[in-house]
Design an enzyme around this catalytic site. Structure first.
Site, short mmCIF file in Angstrom:
data_model
loop_
_atom_site.label_atom_id
_atom_site.label_comp_id
_atom_site.label_asym_id
_atom_site.label_seq_id
_atom_site.Cartn_x
_atom_site.Cartn_y
_atom_site.Cartn_z
N GLU A 1 -5.52 -5.94 -8.70
CA GLU A 1 -4.90 -6.38 -9.95
C GLU A 1 -5.96 -7.02 -10.86
OE1 GLU A 1 -1.46 -8.73 -8.87
OE2 GLU A 1 -0.26 -6.91 -8.59
N GLU B 1 1.63 -0.96 -6.28
CA GLU B 1 2.50 -2.00 -5.72
C GLU B 1 3.83 -1.98 -6.43
OE1 GLU B 1 1.25 -6.06 -5.42
OE2 GLU B 1 -0.84 -5.52 -5.10
#
Length: 353
Positions: A42, A154
């Site tokens: 991320e 995710e």
């Protein structure tokens, strides 16, 4: 551990390279080399920042950032060369709404030598972005950058609002169309998201985290799990058979091919005839092998087929076995000889209607 070198960019790049190279080399020695390596997690902001810069707020210095990413990518490629095995490289950002801008920035700043654009998408943190809007963003990325695959790296959805330990749970909201939290709505969320990803040209969906059940372990924030209410298991660690575990085997539309993945650079091709329900295996460039066995399992780990094959006695050999009629979805094939496992791969089966 990195704090002593974060302000010395040449030394930091060197440390990053050797760290990645050492980890992957150790995994290779254990026959655990990944098929995909994600550079960072991320990474919507700068990576490997000093504590002072990190605490000052959001920062993204592309001159520094691009050098770090490219040196990390160099390490993965050098392990590929040393091992003789292919590794796909992924970049991973959070929030579909930020994905187009961020991946454009990576590419414009010279970080181009990767294969997959990965995106985190959770309703709890990325609302009001909908599944449909996420699909549109995936389609835009595919149209703008056709050389790259796009995946949801995710996602997660809760099956209960209850807790099973003293660790605070990190997801606490549900989408109005998938309310209340339940195993069925967890499954529906994943199915609808996956169908949208398929329709939009995306490569796949990864769930986080299906097995983080409560335990006696601690994080720095508490004992247990922060996500036991979003796993695929109940609070007694029994599989929620009507929940998210059923998502991979759903009969999705617009799947147009049957494919298999090669493993360990061994030349094996597997195809499925869904009219006669036969599995055909072609071995190429193999030496003689005895006691060859193929196992086919579903996503729940259940063995569908276990069949002995003829010994491999020539460089190219085709064999077929009968299999039961199966539903559309992903299955896993493993081929073993008397001395080693020669193949592990996914098989995408699209059942005829």
């Amino acid at each position: 551990a990195w704090s002593a070198v974060v302000d010395d960019l040449p030394l930091l790049k060197d440390s990053l390279y050797h760290y990645i190279y050492a980890v992957l080399t150790q995994l290779q020695a254990e026959n655990l080399l990944p098929e995909i390596v994600q550079i960072g997690n991320e990474t919507n902001r700068g990576i490997l920042l000093s504590q002072q810069i990190n605490d000052a707020g959001w920062v993204l210095d592309w001159d520094r950032n691009s050098q770090l990413f490219n040196r990390a990518i160099d390490a993965v490629h050098d392990v590929e060369t040393a091992s003789g095995k292919d590794i796909q490289i992924a970049l991973h950002v959070a929030d579909p709404e930020d994905a187009v801008w961020l991946f454009d920035q990576f590419i414009e700043n010279g970080v181009t030598d990767f294969d997959i654009m990965g995106i985190s998408y959770y309703w709890a943190w990325h609302q009001p972005t909908t599944i449909a809007q996420t699909g549109a963003i995936i389609a835009e990325l595919k149209a703008d950058h056709p050389a790259y695959e796009v995946m949801i790296f995710e996602t997660g959805y809760i099956w209960t609002t209850a807790s099973n330990d003293n660790a605070n749970n990190i997801i606490n909201s549900t989408h109005p169309a998938y309310n209340p939290a339940s195993p069925d709505n967890q499954r529906r969320w994943l199915i609808d998201l996956t169908q949208e990803v398929i329709n939009s040209g995306g490569k796949g969906v990864i769930y986080w985290e299906p097995a983080w059940v409560s335990s006696s372990c601690w994080t720095q924030w508490g004992q247990g799990s922060h996500q036991e209410h979003a796993t695929f298991f109940d609070f007694d660690n029994h599989l929620l058979e009507g929940g998210g575990i059923a998502w991979p085997s759903y009969p999705y539309e617009n799947l147009s091919m049957v494919s298999s993945e090669k493993a360990d650079a061994r030349n094996v091709e597997i195809t499925v005839d869904t009219n006669e329900w036969k599995l055909t295996i072609v071995f190429k460039d193999f030496e003689v092998m005895k006691n060859v066995n193929i196992i086919l399992v579903n996503t729940a780990g259940e063995i569908i087929v276990s069949s002995d094959l003829e010994a491999i006695t020539q460089s190219e050999m085709k064999q077929s076995i009968s299999i039961p009629k199966l539903g559309s979805g992903v299955y896993f094939a493993m081929i073993n000889s008397d001395t080693e496992r020669v193949y592990t791969g996914e098989i995408l089966i699209v059942a005829t209607k």
